[in-house]
Scaffold this active site. Structure first.
Site, PDB file in Angstrom:
ATOM      1  N   GLU A   1      48.142  65.525  53.631  1.00 57.77           N
ATOM      2  CA  GLU A   1      46.830  65.647  53.386  1.00 57.77           C
ATOM      3  C   GLU A   1      46.452  63.663  53.455  1.00 57.77           C
ATOM      4  O   GLU A   1      46.145  62.985  53.119  1.00 57.77           O
ATOM      5  CB  GLU A   1      46.649  65.956  52.217  1.00 57.77           C
ATOM      6  CG  GLU A   1      45.141  65.586  51.630  1.00 57.77           C
ATOM      7  CD  GLU A   1      44.443  65.837  50.522  1.00 57.77           C
ATOM      8  OE1 GLU A   1      45.213  66.631  49.645  1.00 57.77           O
ATOM      9  OE2 GLU A   1      43.562  65.745  50.567  1.00 57.77           O
TER      10      GLU A   1
ATOM     11  N   ASN B   1      45.551  56.709  42.946  1.00 58.57           N
ATOM     12  CA  ASN B   1      46.167  55.667  43.364  1.00 58.57           C
ATOM     13  C   ASN B   1      47.304  55.783  42.396  1.00 58.57           C
ATOM     14  O   ASN B   1      48.201  55.267  42.631  1.00 58.57           O
ATOM     15  CB  ASN B   1      45.899  54.867  43.909  1.00 58.57           C
ATOM     16  CG  ASN B   1      45.046  54.909  45.623  1.00 58.57           C
ATOM     17  OD1 ASN B   1      45.130  55.790  45.798  1.00 58.57           O
ATOM     18  ND2 ASN B   1      44.417  54.070  46.801  1.00 58.57           N
TER      19      ASN B   1
END
Ligand SMILES: Cc1cc2nc3c(=O)[nH]c(=O)nc-3n(C[C@H](O)[C@H](O)[C@H](O)COP(=O)(O)OP(=O)(O)OC[C@H]3O[C@@H](n4cnc5c(N)ncnc54)[C@H](O)[C@@H]3O)c2cc1C
Length: 381
Positions: A245, A364
């Site tokens: 992914e 993130n």
């Protein structure tokens, strides 16, 4: 080092380009995250399948062309260059399928992969829960052994399942051994969403699309043949999915190269590029850099390595690049960026989705923790 494609690969590129130019739907399809758009997208994906463009790198027996990963990258570049529709099958073909190729039994491969390639089975990802997002190992949905039936009974709630409102199947993690250490007591299940005890509730997004869903499971029976990998080994199976992914399959470079080119076309068309010339050039170079970085990843994969924790660096890079490309476009468009219809509207829609990039596939912040600890070897936060 030879950095050029072979004549056979260039011929493959030319074939893909010609077919896509002749067949990509015009005008573009409605969003695949709406019910109407999802159906239209599935018809398109069926057309891809019929000419073996749906899953080019898969073996022929499952609907592919036995193409190399290099050819897959070429196909992706041409796909985005042609402005072809988003792949509503992506969570199946790009996330689950690589995991099935690695961990699945032959029976699972034969049963699942051809239907997935044809868009007859559509898969959503059931990992996140109301209290388990970044802390994925905190999953509370449970799997209880049912020896009499030869399987498991699943209960709990999954959330933020992309296109879950329209998909036929879900792949998800469930806690199968509550006594084990958090990462060890999880099992990876493949669930038919029509099984009794499953309730799917759509969640409307801010932009009006309705594909997100919450999935509730109440004593849902899943046979042993729908466990992917070994029971209680779900964490390592899931980490293989996240490698694909983040590091390669979900966001191939073709997507950003095409967006960078559209940005340059927009700047030429609308003017105003002088003030933003350096930023536009930098964004274009970043898209190219991601392409070359992906060539490095594929070289390593072809040589037998895995994507590893470096995939977290890749994910931070492509998600921030996507935001940057769209922000620049909105600046060039000025007030026209707000228009909901017309040729420019796709930039705002793209921007809104780009903002989700730093969140989905693991935020993130979490990727930066992974980079710090597992790539740089810094002490745990
Ligand atoms: C568009 C989109 C599609 C999605 N699709 C799916 C899907 O198909 N299937 C699925 O299962 N999930 C999906 N998700 C959910 C996604 O995986 C989660 O939103 C994500 O993992 C974050 O979890 P959370 O929302 O619970 O936020 P939280 O985990 O509550 O985090 C909140 C904030 O705290 C920060 N944070 C948390 N822990 C730390 C830490 N240790 N160090 C530093 N910062 C931290 C996070 O970075 C974030 O900014 C999707 C999300 C989006 C936006």
């Amino acid at each position: 080092m030879d950095l050029s494609f072979t004549p056979a690969e260039e011929a493959f590129r030319a074939d893909c380009r010609a077919w896509l130019e002749a067949n990509v739907p015009r005008p573009p399809l409605p969003s695949g995250d709406t019910r109407e758009g999802f159906t239209a997208h599935l018809a398109w994906e069926r057309k891809l399948f019929d000419v073996r463009y749906a899953v080019v790198s898969w073996p022929r027996e499952y609907g592919g062309r036995d193409a190399s990963l290099w050819e897959w990258l070429i196909f992706e570049e041409e796909y985005y260059r042609a402005g072809a529709p988003q792949r509503v099958t992506q969570n199946g073909i790009f996330l689950l399928a690589p995991t099935i190729f690695t961990f699945g039994t032959d029976e699972q491969k034969r049963r699942i992969l051809p239907k997935m390639a044809a868009g007859e089975q559509t898969w959503c990802q059931g990992w996140s829960e109301p209290n388990a997002g970044s802390d994925l190992a905190g999953i509370q949905s449970k799997a209880v052994r049912d020896d009499a039936q030869g399987g498991w009974r699943l209960s709990g709630q999954k959330t933020w399942t992309t296109r879950g409102a329209f998909c036929t199947h879900l792949f998800g993690l469930f806690r199968s051994d509550p006594g084990a250490e958090r990462h060890r007591g999880l099992t990876y299940f493949l669930v038919d969403l029509t099984t009794p005890g499953v309730t799917v509730r759509g969640v409307e997004r801010l932009d009006g699309d309705e594909g997100f869903a919450e999935v509730f499971l109440d004593d849902v029976f899943v046979a042993d043949t729908d466990v992917l990998g070994e029971p209680n080994q779900g964490w390592s199976v899931a980490m293989a999915t996240t490698g694909s992914e983040r590091g390669l399959t979900l966001r191939s470079p073709g997507r950003f190269l095409a967006t960078a080119q559209r940005l340059i076309d927009l700047a030429r068309d609308r003017g105003g590029e002088d003030a933003r010339r350096d930023a536009i050039v930098a964004a274009y170079i970043d898209a190219e850099a991601y392409r070359w970085q992906t060539f490095w990843t594929v070289t390593r994969l072809v040589e037998g390595a895995s994507t590893g924790p470096e995939s977290s660096m890749v994910k931070v890079f492509w998600s921030e690049l996507d935001v940057q490309l769209h922000e620049l476009a909105l600046e060039l468009l000025g007030p026209h960026a707000e228009l909901l219809d017309g040729p420019d509207a796709a930039w705002m829609k793209g921007y809104e989705f780009a903002l989700a990039g730093p969140i989905y596939a693991g935020t993130n912040e979490i990727q930066r923790n992974v980079i710090a600890e597992r790539v740089l070897g810094l002490p745990r936060a």
